[in-house]
Design a protein around this motif. Sequence first.
Motif, PDB file in Angstrom:
ATOM      1  N   VAL A  50       0.853  -1.192   0.000  1.00 24.57           N
ATOM      2  CA  VAL A  50       0.000   0.000   0.000  1.00 24.57           C
ATOM      3  C   VAL A  50       0.886   1.238   0.000  1.00 24.57           C
ATOM      4  N   SER A  51       0.572   2.160  -0.894  1.00 20.95           N
ATOM      5  CA  SER A  51       1.299   3.428  -0.889  1.00 20.95           C
ATOM      6  C   SER A  51       0.373   4.489  -0.316  1.00 20.95           C
ATOM      7  N   THR A  52       0.863   5.269   0.604  1.00 23.01           N
ATOM      8  CA  THR A  52      -0.033   6.273   1.168  1.00 23.01           C
ATOM      9  C   THR A  52       0.672   7.578   1.516  1.00 23.01           C
ATOM     10  N   HIS A  53      -0.057   8.640   1.287  1.00 22.52           N
ATOM     11  CA  HIS A  53       0.410  10.021   1.367  1.00 22.52           C
ATOM     12  C   HIS A  53       0.148  10.578   2.760  1.00 22.52           C
ATOM     13  N   ASN A  54      -0.998  10.192   3.312  1.00 26.18           N
ATOM     14  CA  ASN A  54      -1.441  10.846   4.544  1.00 26.18           C
ATOM     15  C   ASN A  54      -2.546   9.999   5.203  1.00 26.18           C
TER      16      ASN A  54
ATOM     17  N   GLY B 196       3.834   6.967   5.471  1.00 22.80           N
ATOM     18  CA  GLY B 196       4.085   5.732   6.222  1.00 22.80           C
ATOM     19  C   GLY B 196       4.442   5.987   7.678  1.00 22.80           C
ATOM     20  N   TRP B 197       5.153   7.074   7.926  1.00 22.92           N
ATOM     21  CA  TRP B 197       5.586   7.385   9.300  1.00 22.92           C
ATOM     22  C   TRP B 197       4.403   7.510  10.265  1.00 22.92           C
ATOM     23  N   GLN B 198       3.240   7.831   9.726  1.00 21.11           N
ATOM     24  CA  GLN B 198       2.071   8.011  10.609  1.00 21.11           C
ATOM     25  C   GLN B 198       1.676   6.685  11.260  1.00 21.11           C
TER      26      GLN B 198
ATOM     27  N   ARG C 157      12.646   5.080  -0.627  1.00 20.28           N
ATOM     28  CA  ARG C 157      12.188   4.871  -2.002  1.00 20.28           C
ATOM     29  C   ARG C 157      12.183   3.413  -2.415  1.00 20.28           C
ATOM     30  N   SER C 158      11.262   3.111  -3.311  1.00 24.04           N
ATOM     31  CA  SER C 158      11.115   1.727  -3.750  1.00 24.04           C
ATOM     32  C   SER C 158      12.270   1.266  -4.636  1.00 24.04           C
ATOM     33  N   GLU C 159      13.011   2.214  -5.215  1.00 25.04           N
ATOM     34  CA  GLU C 159      14.108   1.825  -6.110  1.00 25.04           C
ATOM     35  C   GLU C 159      15.207   1.070  -5.366  1.00 25.04           C
ATOM     36  N   SER C 160      15.279   1.279  -4.048  1.00 26.06           N
ATOM     37  CA  SER C 160      16.431   0.770  -3.306  1.00 26.06           C
ATOM     38  C   SER C 160      16.493  -0.763  -3.304  1.00 26.06           C
TER      39      SER C 160
ATOM     40  N   THR D  10       7.997  18.523  -7.118  1.00 24.77           N
ATOM     41  CA  THR D  10       9.252  19.103  -6.657  1.00 24.77           C
ATOM     42  C   THR D  10       9.013  19.822  -5.341  1.00 24.77           C
ATOM     43  N   GLU D  11      10.063  20.041  -4.602  1.00 33.71           N
ATOM     44  CA  GLU D  11       9.948  20.899  -3.413  1.00 33.71           C
ATOM     45  C   GLU D  11      10.189  22.336  -3.809  1.00 33.71           C
ATOM     46  N   ASP D  12      11.040  22.505  -4.831  1.00 32.52           N
ATOM     47  CA  ASP D  12      11.325  23.841  -5.329  1.00 32.52           C
ATOM     48  C   ASP D  12      11.684  23.739  -6.808  1.00 32.52           C
TER      49      ASP D  12
HETATM   50  C1  B12 Z   1       2.123  15.889  -5.848  1.00 29.04           C
HETATM   51  C2  B12 Z   1       1.834  16.031  -4.363  1.00 29.04           C
HETATM   52  C3  B12 Z   1       0.519  16.170  -3.969  1.00 29.04           C
HETATM   53  C4  B12 Z   1      -0.639  16.208  -4.959  1.00 29.04           C
HETATM   54  C5  B12 Z   1      -1.005  14.852  -5.548  1.00 29.04           C
HETATM   55  C6  B12 Z   1      -0.990  13.717  -4.593  1.00 29.04           C
HETATM   56  C7  B12 Z   1      -1.323  12.369  -5.223  1.00 29.04           C
HETATM   57  N1  B12 Z   1      -2.258  11.691  -4.645  1.00 29.04           N
HETATM   58  O1  B12 Z   1      -0.727  11.951  -6.177  1.00 29.04           O
HETATM   59  C8  B12 Z   1      -1.740  16.889  -4.088  1.00 29.04           C
HETATM   60  C9  B12 Z   1      -1.663  18.384  -4.315  1.00 29.04           C
HETATM   61  C10 B12 Z   1      -3.169  16.440  -4.343  1.00 29.04           C
HETATM   62  C11 B12 Z   1      -1.247  16.625  -2.688  1.00 29.04           C
HETATM   63  C12 B12 Z   1      -2.076  16.696  -1.591  1.00 29.04           C
HETATM   64  C13 B12 Z   1      -1.628  16.571  -0.297  1.00 29.04           C
HETATM   65  N2  B12 Z   1      -0.330  16.519   0.107  1.00 29.04           N
HETATM   66 CO1  B12 Z   1       1.075  16.235  -1.063  1.00 29.04          CO
HETATM   67  N3  B12 Z   1       2.687  16.173  -2.147  1.00 29.04           N
HETATM   68  C14 B12 Z   1       2.886  16.027  -3.421  1.00 29.04           C
HETATM   69  C15 B12 Z   1       4.388  15.985  -3.714  1.00 29.04           C
HETATM   70  C16 B12 Z   1       4.841  17.333  -4.277  1.00 29.04           C
HETATM   71  C17 B12 Z   1       4.828  14.885  -4.668  1.00 29.04           C
HETATM   72  C18 B12 Z   1       4.313  13.498  -4.320  1.00 29.04           C
HETATM   73  C19 B12 Z   1       4.795  12.526  -5.330  1.00 29.04           C
HETATM   74  O2  B12 Z   1       4.024  11.994  -6.110  1.00 29.04           O
HETATM   75  N4  B12 Z   1       6.112  12.292  -5.373  1.00 29.04           N
HETATM   76  C20 B12 Z   1       6.719  11.383  -6.294  1.00 29.04           C
HETATM   77  C21 B12 Z   1       6.559   9.939  -5.787  1.00 29.04           C
HETATM   78  C22 B12 Z   1       7.290   9.006  -6.718  1.00 29.04           C
HETATM   79  O3  B12 Z   1       7.158   9.894  -4.506  1.00 29.04           O
HETATM   80  P1  B12 Z   1       6.492   9.088  -3.283  1.00 29.04           P
HETATM   81  O4  B12 Z   1       5.053   9.085  -3.365  1.00 29.04           O
HETATM   82  O5  B12 Z   1       7.121   9.540  -2.041  1.00 29.04           O
HETATM   83  O6  B12 Z   1       6.976   7.588  -3.581  1.00 29.04           O
HETATM   84  C23 B12 Z   1       8.311   7.136  -3.305  1.00 29.04           C
HETATM   85  C24 B12 Z   1       8.524   6.564  -1.908  1.00 29.04           C
HETATM   86  O7  B12 Z   1       7.709   7.169  -0.946  1.00 29.04           O
HETATM   87  C25 B12 Z   1       8.311   5.096  -2.040  1.00 29.04           C
HETATM   88  N5  B12 Z   1       6.971   4.561  -1.930  1.00 29.04           N
HETATM   89  C26 B12 Z   1       5.787   5.114  -2.206  1.00 29.04           C
HETATM   90  N6  B12 Z   1       4.800   4.263  -1.980  1.00 29.04           N
HETATM   91  C27 B12 Z   1       5.337   3.114  -1.577  1.00 29.04           C
HETATM   92  C28 B12 Z   1       4.756   1.894  -1.229  1.00 29.04           C
HETATM   93  C29 B12 Z   1       5.572   0.855  -0.837  1.00 29.04           C
HETATM   94  C30 B12 Z   1       4.959  -0.420  -0.473  1.00 29.04           C
HETATM   95  C31 B12 Z   1       6.994   1.031  -0.800  1.00 29.04           C
HETATM   96  C32 B12 Z   1       7.860  -0.081  -0.399  1.00 29.04           C
HETATM   97  C33 B12 Z   1       7.568   2.249  -1.139  1.00 29.04           C
HETATM   98  C34 B12 Z   1       6.731   3.274  -1.530  1.00 29.04           C
HETATM   99  O8  B12 Z   1       8.790   4.833  -3.333  1.00 29.04           O
HETATM  100  C35 B12 Z   1       8.561   5.961  -4.204  1.00 29.04           C
HETATM  101  C36 B12 Z   1       9.812   6.198  -5.038  1.00 29.04           C
HETATM  102  O9  B12 Z   1      10.243   5.069  -5.612  1.00 29.04           O
HETATM  103  C37 B12 Z   1       4.966  15.700  -2.287  1.00 29.04           C
HETATM  104  C38 B12 Z   1       6.360  16.220  -2.018  1.00 29.04           C
HETATM  105  C39 B12 Z   1       7.391  15.248  -2.564  1.00 29.04           C
HETATM  106  N7  B12 Z   1       8.370  15.769  -3.211  1.00 29.04           N
HETATM  107  O10 B12 Z   1       7.261  14.051  -2.412  1.00 29.04           O
HETATM  108  C40 B12 Z   1       3.902  16.311  -1.379  1.00 29.04           C
HETATM  109  C41 B12 Z   1       3.707  15.697  -0.007  1.00 29.04           C
HETATM  110  C42 B12 Z   1       3.803  14.196  -0.129  1.00 29.04           C
HETATM  111  N8  B12 Z   1       2.345  16.093   0.332  1.00 29.04           N
HETATM  112  C43 B12 Z   1       2.178  16.380   1.572  1.00 29.04           C
HETATM  113  C44 B12 Z   1       0.955  16.785   2.162  1.00 29.04           C
HETATM  114  C45 B12 Z   1       1.024  17.260   3.598  1.00 29.04           C
HETATM  115  C46 B12 Z   1      -0.243  16.764   1.441  1.00 29.04           C
HETATM  116  C47 B12 Z   1      -1.646  17.095   1.978  1.00 29.04           C
HETATM  117  C48 B12 Z   1      -1.974  16.477   3.328  1.00 29.04           C
HETATM  118  C49 B12 Z   1      -1.775  18.608   1.983  1.00 29.04           C
HETATM  119  C50 B12 Z   1      -3.120  19.132   2.481  1.00 29.04           C
HETATM  120  N9  B12 Z   1      -3.179  19.503   3.720  1.00 29.04           N
HETATM  121  O11 B12 Z   1      -4.039  19.197   1.750  1.00 29.04           O
HETATM  122  C51 B12 Z   1      -2.559  16.543   0.861  1.00 29.04           C
HETATM  123  C52 B12 Z   1      -3.024  15.106   1.111  1.00 29.04           C
HETATM  124  C53 B12 Z   1      -3.800  14.548  -0.037  1.00 29.04           C
HETATM  125  C54 B12 Z   1      -4.605  13.371   0.329  1.00 29.04           C
HETATM  126  N10 B12 Z   1      -5.324  12.781  -0.610  1.00 29.04           N
HETATM  127  O12 B12 Z   1      -4.664  12.989   1.473  1.00 29.04           O
HETATM  128  C55 B12 Z   1       3.464  16.206   2.338  1.00 29.04           C
HETATM  129  C56 B12 Z   1       3.452  14.884   3.098  1.00 29.04           C
HETATM  130  C57 B12 Z   1       3.719  15.058   4.535  1.00 29.04           C
HETATM  131  C58 B12 Z   1       3.506  13.768   5.273  1.00 29.04           C
HETATM  132  N11 B12 Z   1       2.599  12.899   4.940  1.00 29.04           N
HETATM  133  O13 B12 Z   1       4.200  13.589   6.190  1.00 29.04           O
HETATM  134  C59 B12 Z   1       4.535  16.282   1.190  1.00 29.04           C
HETATM  135  C60 B12 Z   1       5.830  15.507   1.482  1.00 29.04           C
HETATM  136  C61 B12 Z   1       4.828  17.767   0.910  1.00 29.04           C
HETATM  137  C62 B12 Z   1       5.613  18.458   1.988  1.00 29.04           C
HETATM  138  N12 B12 Z   1       6.790  18.938   1.705  1.00 29.04           N
HETATM  139  O14 B12 Z   1       5.177  18.611   3.058  1.00 29.04           O
HETATM  140  N13 B12 Z   1       0.082  16.344  -2.677  1.00 29.04           N
END
Ligand code: B12
Length: 605
Positions: free
Chosen positions: A123-127, A179-181, A200-203, A293-295
Amino acid sequence: MITPSKESKRKSPETQITHEPPADGGRMIVLTAPLTEAIDHAGYFIQMALASLPIWMEGVINRKYPKWRDVEHNPDGSARYMPAGVRLVEKSLSREYRSDDVVACYPDDLHKFIGPRTRVVAVSTHNPLGVTFAAGVYTSIFGSSKMPINSHYARDLFAKVKSSPYRKNFKVIVGGSGGWQIIQTNTYEELSIDCVVEGRSESVETLELFRKAIQGEELPRRVEVQHPMDRDGILFPDTRTTFGVVEMTTGCGRRCKFCVPDLNPQIDLPKDKIMEAVRANVRNGNKQISLATEDMFIWGQVHTDTPFYFPNREALVDLYSDIVNTPGVEQHVLSHCTIAPAVVDPLLIKQLSDLLLPKSPIHFPVLSSHPQKKALAPLIGLETGSVRMAKQIMSSKGVPFSIEDWPSVVLEGLRVLNENNWFPAMTLIIGNPGETDQDTMETIDLVYEIERRGLFAFLVPSIFTPLHDTRMEKETGVTQTKQLTKLQWQLMMKCWKMNLRPGQYSWWGPMAWRVGSLGMWLYKLRRLNGPNFTWPLLMFSGAVSEKNLQRMGKIYRGKPLKVKTRRELIASLKPKDLRYLRADNGDMPMESAPPVAAHAAMAAT
Ligand code: B12
Ligand code: SF4
């Protein structure tokens, strides 16, 4: 412990009809994400609303978007789109497993893919639990149920997995930025999670974990895996991502102490790979792209001879131009950036506006001077107006400018952005550890100065949350809304009042905040949020004018700020930084060093 809402009890899959097992025995690895994080229509705002509104306000979303739960499927029943995180797990696994061993599906389709053959549900989760920044704050202010809509749906997903008749055969691995939650709330048992992966999953460690799970070995509860250290280590999706999210950079470099993403290495990703992922999205039916991106302004200037905080104008314009001109890309949305680059290079902002406004799906009729009233709305951290606090928690946030000038950088940057139809959402942190009334008053001063100057940003205040692994992880700020001081409440309510100024451009903000604010207070919020909430709420509701409230000594109305102009800010730069400025923006000091001729242009292309 976090208890499930009445709603989630009612919908619990145990009480739902049981399904036939999948004819093919199911997939070995099943990937999924909460429905509320996977949906891809109606723009970013819907997901942000789902994260911030409590479950009892779901009706507001249902009325506005009656079809928000409808998702598209591939012919085999798998998900047509998934968050970028899921897509990268899928891509990472494809290095080791056959494509028909792995599937990514929506939570409602899990029963079609989880069968006797299944060994891992990932499961992948943001929040998932809503314990982050704005999300948790707003649901608790509204009272009644602390559970945000997104969290409800995340729990629903975990309940479905937990109740699978094959649960004993497979391991549940959770990853993603939220996930930290699970770790912090210790909800492993409750949600039936075996292991949380941080990173990250690439690792290679992630792949090793999947290998172990498939062999039925015990998994550790928590695994921290390495972030790739260079561009080549990052994979790109070749299928459709939610909102067309494609990564642009990792890390940041400004080193704010409360920040998680800054802990990752500063990497800007290669243009050719970004473009391939953009085309893959379009091929799979996506019309929207957003670079994560962050920036955005560091892209093209990472590890060049120029410090990363002097944007590479040519490289950025070239990248965005190719994206918005890709056939099939109809919409483009900005994600995050910082504000100092708008002061450093206003011409870059102008050139980006010319390129990006036509494809922006965001319209701010009252604010925008664009013929179709289009606007750009990236997310930018303002965090505090107190220089003392800024020095403490984010001393490099405004580089190349001194943090002493932070209020001036914010106001000048916002002026440049607004002039070019950028109306950012700016986050503020309330209740930082050690925050005094004086600090809050200085932030209120800055907010009033924004108003006084007729500038506009959608101000999103949140309460300080110590985030895992950050340099502020062990600090505590405000833990309950009741602890907020009068000034902190006033800052929060003033921001929301100002957000309503240009009218109903965002449907959910006004809806959420104005809906019976006074009635709600009488009914419940008075007890929940304490007496300090009362006068600020009256100010917000407009029932008593701010002037009168000030006269009565109930609120603090910010004092005018003396701030630096762009020319003065530039004059305050060190000579070593001055040479990186572009003279075509003007405001250069008379005796400055000649600007560096080439800006390592196109370095990242
Ligand atoms: C785009 C984005 C959004 C978009 C789209 C989200 C979506 N559903 O696709 C929108 C604007 C909608 C959004 C909303 C929110 N977001 Co947002 N978002 C981002 C952003 C910029 C990019 C996310 C992303 O897709 N990254 C690219 C992917 C590839 O990275 P990833 O998901 O982390 O996946 C990697 C690893 O985590 C891992 N991984 C992921 N899943 C899994 C699963 C398994 C099993 C394994 C092993 C590994 C793994 O592998 C991946 C790489 O290989 C990030 C910042 C960032 N740079 O990450 C913030 C970020 C994730 N968001 C954040 C927040 C706070 C939110 C909101 C709560 C904001 C709000 N108050 O409204 C909401 C929550 C939305 C919700 N539905 O609950 C925070 C998360 C903080 C936290 N959870 O601790 C971040 C980090 C921004 C920040 N700097 O604070 N977001
Ligand atoms: S500017 Fe934003 S992304 Fe960069 S370190 Fe600070 S909070 Fe993090």
